[in-house]
Design an enzyme around this catalytic site. Structure first.
Site, PDB file in Angstrom:
ATOM      1  N   HIS A  32      63.754   5.559 -18.509  1.00  0.00           N
ATOM      2  CA  HIS A  32      63.394   5.380 -17.183  1.00  0.00           C
ATOM      3  C   HIS A  32      63.620   4.232 -16.618  1.00  0.00           C
ATOM      4  O   HIS A  32      63.008   3.771 -15.642  1.00  0.00           O
ATOM      5  CB  HIS A  32      61.986   5.946 -16.870  1.00  0.00           C
ATOM      6  CG  HIS A  32      61.566   7.281 -17.227  1.00  0.00           C
ATOM      7  ND1 HIS A  32      61.552   8.137 -16.208  1.00  0.00           N
ATOM      8  CD2 HIS A  32      61.167   7.938 -18.264  1.00  0.00           C
ATOM      9  CE1 HIS A  32      61.233   9.337 -16.698  1.00  0.00           C
ATOM     10  NE2 HIS A  32      61.018   9.294 -17.848  1.00  0.00           N
ATOM     11  N   ARG A  87      54.871   0.069  -6.793  1.00  0.00           N
ATOM     12  CA  ARG A  87      54.462  -1.050  -7.558  1.00  0.00           C
ATOM     13  C   ARG A  87      55.184  -2.208  -7.063  1.00  0.00           C
ATOM     14  O   ARG A  87      56.036  -2.507  -6.621  1.00  0.00           O
ATOM     15  CB  ARG A  87      54.708  -0.971  -9.044  1.00  0.00           C
ATOM     16  CG  ARG A  87      53.884   0.314  -9.753  1.00  0.00           C
ATOM     17  CD  ARG A  87      52.417   0.116  -9.643  1.00  0.00           C
ATOM     18  NE  ARG A  87      51.806  -1.084 -10.351  1.00  0.00           N
ATOM     19  CZ  ARG A  87      51.442  -1.016 -11.590  1.00  0.00           C
ATOM     20  NH1 ARG A  87      51.215   0.032 -11.990  1.00  0.00           N
ATOM     21  NH2 ARG A  87      51.251  -2.162 -12.414  1.00  0.00           N
ATOM     22  N   LYS A 133      61.946  -4.910  -6.985  1.00  0.00           N
ATOM     23  CA  LYS A 133      61.716  -4.161  -5.783  1.00  0.00           C
ATOM     24  C   LYS A 133      61.811  -4.810  -4.648  1.00  0.00           C
ATOM     25  O   LYS A 133      61.925  -4.296  -3.577  1.00  0.00           O
ATOM     26  CB  LYS A 133      60.589  -3.398  -5.846  1.00  0.00           C
ATOM     27  CG  LYS A 133      60.438  -2.264  -7.234  1.00  0.00           C
ATOM     28  CD  LYS A 133      59.036  -1.508  -7.290  1.00  0.00           C
ATOM     29  CE  LYS A 133      59.081  -0.774  -8.585  1.00  0.00           C
ATOM     30  NZ  LYS A 133      59.610   0.619  -8.335  1.00  0.00           N
TER      31      LYS A 133
HETATM   32  C1  26W Z   1      55.687  -0.606 -21.842  1.00  0.00           C
HETATM   33  C2  26W Z   1      55.513  -0.954 -20.531  1.00  0.00           C
HETATM   34  C3  26W Z   1      56.242  -0.020 -19.476  1.00  0.00           C
HETATM   35  C4  26W Z   1      55.363   0.838 -18.865  1.00  0.00           C
HETATM   36  C5  26W Z   1      56.017   1.680 -17.924  1.00  0.00           C
HETATM   37  C6  26W Z   1      57.424  -0.083 -19.375  1.00  0.00           C
HETATM   38  C7  26W Z   1      58.093   1.031 -18.583  1.00  0.00           C
HETATM   39  C8  26W Z   1      57.331   1.845 -17.739  1.00  0.00           C
HETATM   40  C9  26W Z   1      57.857   2.539 -16.906  1.00  0.00           C
HETATM   41  C10 26W Z   1      59.426   3.162 -17.369  1.00  0.00           C
HETATM   42  C11 26W Z   1      58.129   2.243 -15.415  1.00  0.00           C
HETATM   43  C12 26W Z   1      58.480   3.220 -14.628  1.00  0.00           C
HETATM   44  O1  26W Z   1      57.735   3.731 -14.143  1.00  0.00           O
HETATM   45  N1  26W Z   1      59.904   3.530 -14.211  1.00  0.00           N
HETATM   46  C13 26W Z   1      60.037   4.584 -13.149  1.00  0.00           C
HETATM   47  O2  26W Z   1      60.316   5.628 -13.594  1.00  0.00           O
HETATM   48  C14 26W Z   1      60.726   6.669 -12.424  1.00  0.00           C
HETATM   49  C15 26W Z   1      60.678   7.849 -12.834  1.00  0.00           C
HETATM   50  O3  26W Z   1      61.903   8.294 -13.537  1.00  0.00           O
HETATM   51  C16 26W Z   1      61.976   6.114 -11.768  1.00  0.00           C
HETATM   52  O4  26W Z   1      62.129   6.600 -10.370  1.00  0.00           O
HETATM   53  C17 26W Z   1      61.851   4.538 -11.145  1.00  0.00           C
HETATM   54  O5  26W Z   1      62.995   4.002 -10.860  1.00  0.00           O
HETATM   55  C18 26W Z   1      61.469   3.864 -12.391  1.00  0.00           C
HETATM   56  O6  26W Z   1      61.189   2.395 -12.311  1.00  0.00           O
END
Ligand code: 26W
Length: 815
Positions: free
Chosen positions: A365, A557, A562
């Site tokens: 993601h 967020r 963004k």
């Molecule tokens: C470990 C810390 C952490 C926590 C959450 C790292 C990364 C995340 C997620 C990957 C962040 C997230 O929510 N990503 C989003 O995922 C959505 C669903 O696929 C996408 O539409 C967004 O573009 C993406 O930023």
């Protein structure tokens, strides 16, 4: 209240519901007083509605079990569900009778529904996607079960104090949660610490086992996931951690009461709180414990079910089960499934590995390097000793594959190793996910392409067939049918109601763009939704939003990539124009920004302060406020979006190209007839393709152009040469928005002037301004704008999560 009470009868007539409400007031809640009705209606109604899910829930489970269907398990550290009551009422098709029954008790259904706290068990996009997916799976009748964590405290509550974000704990379970059922009959034990040792089993085979561990109990809580009017109710199983009884007993017997309680706390800490950072990994030990806790409890659950019904023969396991890993967070599942097969069921490595790889599928993601999870080998060795051995073995065998394919290419071996070498060796979780899965997918076309050409290029060269794209989607039940009743009614009146479950039907709207009376109705709906949003803004922020003005919205967020900052720079530019007497060019607009900043992300929090300070100046300026309003909407969450997206004209999707994996807010806005101003990034590209350039305000550099542009340009030079940007920077730098705290915004100013310009703010400013001008001009022609709005909704057909899930089901899960 009625004198005769019967146990719930589960009918769907108003009278049945009234009787059942009385029953629950009296027998479930023990509230007999008339004056208690208001305060307890939400709970009584939730039980009344839940009763009506129970039978379908059991029947769904039993049918699946009898048919021996292949099952999919969606493993996710986050499920951002929002409210459940409204959703269940909609899906059970009992709105009218419920509204009337509630009215008979002197309550309004909408008010009752809005008393429910959001289940905020997620940060943002990734968690909400999991929730939309659960809805689509149930609506499509697919055998998919969610596994997650029952955090005691969900996403923090954000309040704004003197313009700053203040975080408060979200104790969402305090008023009780009618939507969960504890299943203490399915408790699992999860091991931590201790060591691993070898021994000979009864058959004389050398086996490993994990001993002297400190065990924690995993208690499942099941939540019903109802499909839309189809009698399917799927399950989301959330785990709560508890101390084991022996653990306590030993300590109690030793006479140390205090230590016994402390030990209990340690175990119960695991599921206490959701980590609120959504894009940077902070390496907290407790987070690793959460990840393993989820992976182990869930896999044990599935494997135990298998053994119970099929015995110790696992040869068919991967034909009957699939685990979809939501990002790397649950990726320890790869090593844990190996451990269960090897140690608990004594399979041979090769057989265990083949089954594991054919069972796991991993979704990525994010491309942001700071979000890619890595855990110190040292930490895993101590906390999960047996898993570390297994990871080493997986890697050793994988390195042999790489060496065989590229003999002598030691650089590549180093690059691809699951273990990153260095002073502090680390486990690269994404690589573990790729090596242990049969499918790796990105979440939008561009994102998937960038994965195979960049981040995972080496792996793509080795295993091209593993990689695929599944463009995200959102559920049209919550994000249109529920949140936009007026538009839904108009849609159904014009194209019938099949769109709710077959969203490709929405395309039929196109034929209405030239129908003036339809356009009139469309405008009326938008106006009403804008008035509803304006009411909420007035209540939360104390600012009036005139409903004839353009509503320009960015909610998500807060993160540098963004580029909420770009949005603020535009607002400052408009303010500057108005105060300089160029107001005749300015289309009156209400700008709304909202979103939470990770508590440790200093610059993101400062950005919130900047929005609030600019808002203060703009809204209190006599002249500027005749053309422009700005608010920061506090505590943005799922239930706020349900009011915000229907009332939006212009949807801001302005991330730096290549940084937003997909975005899903963009889709919710589009469905609700907002027009997008956006960059060539994530799913924006697919939105643009669907709706056409004439119905989308595109701006900014493309991914391919970034590097070259950066090499040739310096933000300071861009600022010097662009009069508008120069003026905006001067206002910022002279302290116009920080009169009482000089230097407050220096870090933000520096981020714009940074010669590396990581987010390309200065670079895209001019192009953004031009796109904003086009949007403003277009908005002045209300009839043209309405057509664009209709065409956006009409083109949103492929952004239903039903489409996404159908693709997962046929191409990955094979169900
Ligand atoms: C470990 C810390 C952490 C926590 C959450 C790292 C990364 C995340 C997620 C990957 C962040 C997230 O929510 N990503 C989003 O995922 C959505 C669903 O696929 C996408 O539409 C967004 O573009 C993406 O930023």
């Amino acid at each position: 209240m009625s004198a005769e009470l019967h146990p719930p009868r589960l009918g769907n007539l108003q009278q049945d519901i009234e009787e059942d409400l009385s029953w629950h007031f009296n027998y479930t809640l023990g509230r007999f007083g008339k004056n208690e009705v208001q305060s307890f209606m939400r709970q009584a109604l939730s039980y009344t509605v839940r009763d009506r899910l129970m039978q379908c829930w059991r029947e769904t489970r039993e049918a699946r079990f009898h048919n021996r269907e292949k099952h999919v398990y969606y493993l996710s550290l986050e499920f951002l569900l929002g409210r459940s009551l409204n959703n269940a009422i909609l899906n059970l098709d009992m709105e009218e009778s419920v509204a009337n029954a509630v009215m008979a008790f002197g309550c309004k259904l909408e008010e009752v529904e809005s008393q429910e706290k959001d289940a905020g068990l997620g940060n943002g996009g990734l968690g909400r996607l999991a929730a939309c997916f659960m809805d689509s799976c149930a609506t499509l009748g697919l055998p998919v079960m969610g596994y997650g964590i029952r955090y005691e405290y969900g996403m923090f509550h954000q309040s704004i104090s003197e313009g700053h974000q203040v975080e408060q704990p979200d104790h969402w379970l305090r008023q009780g949660n009618p939507w969960e059922i504890e299943r203490s009959d399915h408790v699992r034990r999860v091991k931590f610490y201790g060591k691993s040792e070898f021994y000979h089993n009864d058959a004389g085979k050398l086996c490993a086992r994990w001993v002297e561990s400190q065990d924690v109990l995993a208690i499942p809580y099941d939540m019903p996931i109802p499909g839309y009017k189809n009698n399917t109710v799927n399950t989301l199983r959330l785990w709560k951690s508890e101390a084991t009884e022996e653990f306590n007993l030993a300590e109690f017997n030793a006479g140390d009461y205090a230590d016994a309680v402390a030990g209990k706390n340690l175990a119960e800490q695991i599921t206490m709180v959701l980590y609120p950072n959504d894009a940077s990994e902070n390496g907290k030990e407790l987070r690793l414990r959460q990840q393993y806790f989820l992976a182990s409890a869930s896999l044990q659950d599935v494997v135990a079910g298998w053994v119970k019904h099929r015995g110790e023969n696992f040869s068919d396991f991967s034909n009957s089960n699939c685990f979809q890993l939501n990002d790397t967070h649950p990726t320890l599942a790869v090593a844990e499934l190996m451990r269960l097969f090897l140690d608990e069921h004594q399979l041979e490595w090769n057989e265990a590995w083949e089954i594991t790889c054919n069972t796991m599928a991993y979704t990525n993601h994010t491309l942001l390097p700071e979000a890619l999870e890595k855990w110190p080998v040292r930490l895993i060795k101590i906390m999960l000793p047996r898993l570390m051995e297994i990871i080493y073995e997986i890697n050793a065998r994988f390195m042999a594959v790489v060496a065989h394919r590229w003999p002598g290419d030691t650089e590549r071996q180093k690059r691809m190793s699951i273990i990153e070498e260095g002073d502090e060796p680390m486990v690269r979780m994404a690589y573990l996910g790729i090596v242990g899965s049969f499918s790796v997918n990105g979440v939008a076309a561009l994102h998937s392409r960038l994965l195979t050409s960049g981040l995972f290029k080496d792996f793509y060269e080795l295993w091209p067939q593993k990689f695929n794209n599944k463009t995200n989607g959102v559920t049209p039940r919550r994000w249109l049918a529920h949140c936009n009743r007026k538009l839904s009614a108009l849609l159904t009146e014009s194209i019938g109601n099949d769109w709710i479950t077959d969203f490709s039907q929405i395309e039929k709207l196109k034929t209405f763009v030239d129908d003036e009376s339809f356009c009139e109705k469309w405008r009326d709906v938008k106006r009403a939704n804008k008035q509803r949003l304006a009411g909420l803004v007035k209540e939360k922020c104390g600012i009036d939003f005139p409903s004839e003005w353009m509503f320009d919205v960015q909610v998500k967020r807060i993160h540098e990539y963004k580029r909420q900052l770009l949005n603020v720079l535009h607002v400052i530019h408009l303010y500057d124009k108005i105060t300089r007497g160029e107001e005749q060019d300015v289309q009156p607009r209400c700008v709304l920004l909202g979103g939470k900043a990770a508590p440790g992300y200093v610059l993101a929090k400062r950005l919130i302060k900047l929005v609030n300070n600019v808002a203060q100046v703009v809204n209190s300026d006599e002249k500027a406020s005749q053309y422009l309003k700005l608010v920061f909407f506090p505590n943005y969450r799922v239930s706020s979006m349900e009011v915000i997206c229907p009332g939006t004209d212009l949807s801001e999707q302005i991330s730096t190209a290549g940084k937003e994996a997909s975005g899903t807010g963009n889709m919710k806005f589009m469905m609700n007839g907002a027009v997008t101003i956006g960059t060539y990034d994530g799913a924006n590209i697919e939105i643009l393709d669907a709706v056409g350039e004439e119905n989308f305000f595109l701006f900014g550099l493309k991914v391919e152009e970034l590097a070259d542009y950066r090499a040739r340009n310096d933000p300071n030079q861009i600022i010097a040469e662009d009069e508008d940007l120069n003026r905006v920077m001067k206002l910022l730098e002279c302290g116009h928005f920080s009169l009482f705290e000089p230097g407050l915004f220096d870090p933000i100013i520096q981020s714009i002037r940074n010669p590396n310009d990581p987010w390309m703010t200065a670079a895209d400013f001019r192009s953004y301004l031009e796109a904003q001008k086009r949007a403003a001009l277009c908005y002045k022609d209300q009839s043209a704008w309405t057509k664009m709005s209709i065409l956006n909704t009409a083109a949103s057909g492929s952004f239903s999560s039903d489409r996404t899930i159908s693709e997962y089901a046929s191409e990955i899960w094979k169900i």
